[in-house]
Design a protein around this motif. Structure first.
Motif, mmCIF file in Angstrom:
data_model
loop_
_atom_site.group_PDB
_atom_site.id
_atom_site.type_symbol
_atom_site.label_atom_id
_atom_site.label_comp_id
_atom_site.label_asym_id
_atom_site.label_seq_id
_atom_site.Cartn_x
_atom_site.Cartn_y
_atom_site.Cartn_z
ATOM 1 N N ARG A 38 -61.206 14.598 -50.622
ATOM 2 C CA ARG A 38 -60.631 15.826 -49.743
ATOM 3 C C ARG A 38 -59.178 15.346 -49.484
ATOM 4 O O ARG A 38 -58.390 16.184 -49.275
ATOM 5 N N VAL A 39 -58.984 13.976 -48.769
ATOM 6 C CA VAL A 39 -57.720 13.882 -48.359
ATOM 7 C C VAL A 39 -56.891 13.786 -49.663
ATOM 8 O O VAL A 39 -55.507 14.385 -49.422
ATOM 9 N N ARG A 40 -57.320 13.318 -50.762
ATOM 10 C CA ARG A 40 -56.119 13.267 -51.837
ATOM 11 C C ARG A 40 -55.815 14.675 -52.196
ATOM 12 O O ARG A 40 -55.003 15.101 -52.950
ATOM 13 N N ALA A 41 -56.847 15.682 -52.240
ATOM 14 C CA ALA A 41 -56.887 17.138 -52.532
ATOM 15 C C ALA A 41 -55.506 17.646 -51.559
ATOM 16 O O ALA A 41 -54.663 18.568 -52.049
ATOM 17 N N VAL A 42 -55.596 17.402 -50.271
ATOM 18 C CA VAL A 42 -54.711 17.896 -49.190
ATOM 19 C C VAL A 42 -53.266 17.345 -49.680
ATOM 20 O O VAL A 42 -52.253 18.000 -49.767
ATOM 21 N N ALA A 43 -53.286 16.010 -50.075
ATOM 22 C CA ALA A 43 -51.975 15.234 -50.448
ATOM 23 C C ALA A 43 -51.256 16.016 -51.672
ATOM 24 O O ALA A 43 -50.067 16.430 -51.470
ATOM 25 N N ALA A 44 -51.963 16.504 -52.769
ATOM 26 C CA ALA A 44 -51.671 17.130 -53.769
ATOM 27 C C ALA A 44 -51.198 18.631 -53.547
ATOM 28 O O ALA A 44 -50.352 18.824 -54.042
ATOM 29 N N GLU A 45 -51.857 19.011 -52.684
ATOM 30 C CA GLU A 45 -51.569 20.669 -52.346
ATOM 31 C C GLU A 45 -50.197 20.635 -51.474
ATOM 32 O O GLU A 45 -49.510 21.558 -51.737
ATOM 33 N N ILE A 46 -49.992 19.682 -50.540
ATOM 34 C CA ILE A 46 -48.781 19.813 -49.881
ATOM 35 C C ILE A 46 -47.667 18.990 -50.485
ATOM 36 O O ILE A 46 -46.534 19.005 -50.039
ATOM 37 N N GLY A 47 -48.177 18.300 -51.757
ATOM 38 C CA GLY A 47 -47.006 17.606 -52.176
ATOM 39 C C GLY A 47 -46.574 16.120 -51.889
ATOM 40 O O GLY A 47 -45.357 15.793 -52.168
ATOM 41 N N PHE A 48 -47.448 15.661 -51.136
ATOM 42 C CA PHE A 48 -47.219 14.206 -50.686
ATOM 43 C C PHE A 48 -47.450 13.229 -51.604
ATOM 44 O O PHE A 48 -48.260 13.149 -52.594
#
Length: 319
Positions: A38-48
């Protein structure tokens, strides 16, 4: 210019703490597979994009072209310090435990005084015996954790030195010792904390103490013990602020015909192999755990600050 997303942004969007987000992205212990996804998906989504070096250290995957370094920087004017003071070998043991299978090199550097130059800064530093402005200056240069209290704002991990000094004093007072001496340490935070804890008990018991400041070396402790005995020939106990100091005290007592513990009880501080070999009562401090905790924090600053670790008095034949 558009601001680059940060780890704090990832944590906010994912609804977790910054420390949890860091562990999830790096695959560290303490997070489930679902949380990591979940956290990695969020990171990918916002471009972190995690810092490359930090990510490599956390996962053990460092570029084949460069091995990252962690420096253990020791300020100690004793040129023989690394060979005669067990504390440093215990630090290295704990640091190696924390490094594990990461492709990271550990470098040990002993200096007489804090160096002014910093031409090739490592990824992170573990500072030993560096307090005040020097510690703060190094902390501003990069990832830094201090073993022992340093300057305000510098992350540190340390034993409960004050509590350990308190335990040693209580033991001597409650076992009937009435003419107590002490060989304290140099003006470093850890030595001063041990001294404060010890003296607080003696003051509460309205019991005088004769003391000399030392430098954590056997030679200075030997001379200090001779000085204590000259000032109070009826001395019946000595607190030594480290186990190496205790070795010098024991030597002086033997040479002057004092029996340990019948005439004079001796308590040290460290709980090193020296204490066990010499049947020395000593306050044990978990040096290996301190060093490992400090290195873990260097690898992942999102972890909680290490803080203080407990100390325990081990009573042996010297008291």
């Amino acid at each position: 210019m558009t601001r680059r997303p940060t780890l704090a942004d990832v944590a906010r969007v994912a609804g977790v703490s910054r420390a949890t987000a860091s562990r999830a992205i790096n695959g560290s212990y303490g997070t489930s597979a679902a949380m990591r996804d979940r956290v990695r998906a969020v990171a990918a989504e916002i471009g972190f994009e995690p810092h490359a070096v930090a990510r490599a250290l956390a996962t053990g995957r460092v570029s084949a072209n460069r091995r990252e370094r962690v420096e253990i920087l020791i300020v100690d004017p004793d040129p023989a310090a690394l060979s005669v003071k067990p504390f440093y070998s215990r630090v290295l043991t704990g640091a190696l435990r924390a490094v594990g299978d990461r492709d990271v090199s550990l470098e040990v550097r002993r200096v007489d005084a804090p160096p002014l130059d910093d031409g090739d800064p490592p990824f992170g530093r573990l500072l030993i015996n560096m307090a005040g402005a020097a510690g703060a200056a190094y902390a501003r240069r990069g990832r830094t954790v201090s073993l022992g209290r340093s300057a305000p704002g510098v992350t540190f991990v340390a034993p409960d030195n004050d509590g350990g000094g308190h335990q040693a004093a209580v033991h001597l007072v409650t076992t009937g010792r009435r003419r107590i001496g002490a060989v304290f340490g140099p003006p470093t935070p850890c030595a001063q904390e041990r001294k404060a804890g010890f003296l607080r008990v003696l003051a509460a018991a309205a019991q005088p103490v004769v003391s000399v400041d030392g430098d954590f070396t056997r030679a200075r402790a030997y001379a200090a013990a001779k000085e204590l005995l000259a000032r109070d020939p009826e001395l019946d106990a000595v607190f030594a602020s480290c186990d190496v100091t205790a070795m010098g005290v024991l030597q002086a007592l033997r040479e002057t015909g004092r029996r340990v513990p019948h005439d004079v009880a001796v308590v040290g501080f460290d709980g090193s192999a020296l204490a066990e070999a010499a049947d020395l009562s000593s306050v044990y401090m978990p040096v290996e755990d301190e060093a490992a905790s400090a290195l873990h924090h260097l690898f992942d600053p999102g972890l909680p600050a290490p803080g203080r670790l407990p100390t325990t008095l081990t009573v042996r034949g010297s008291s």
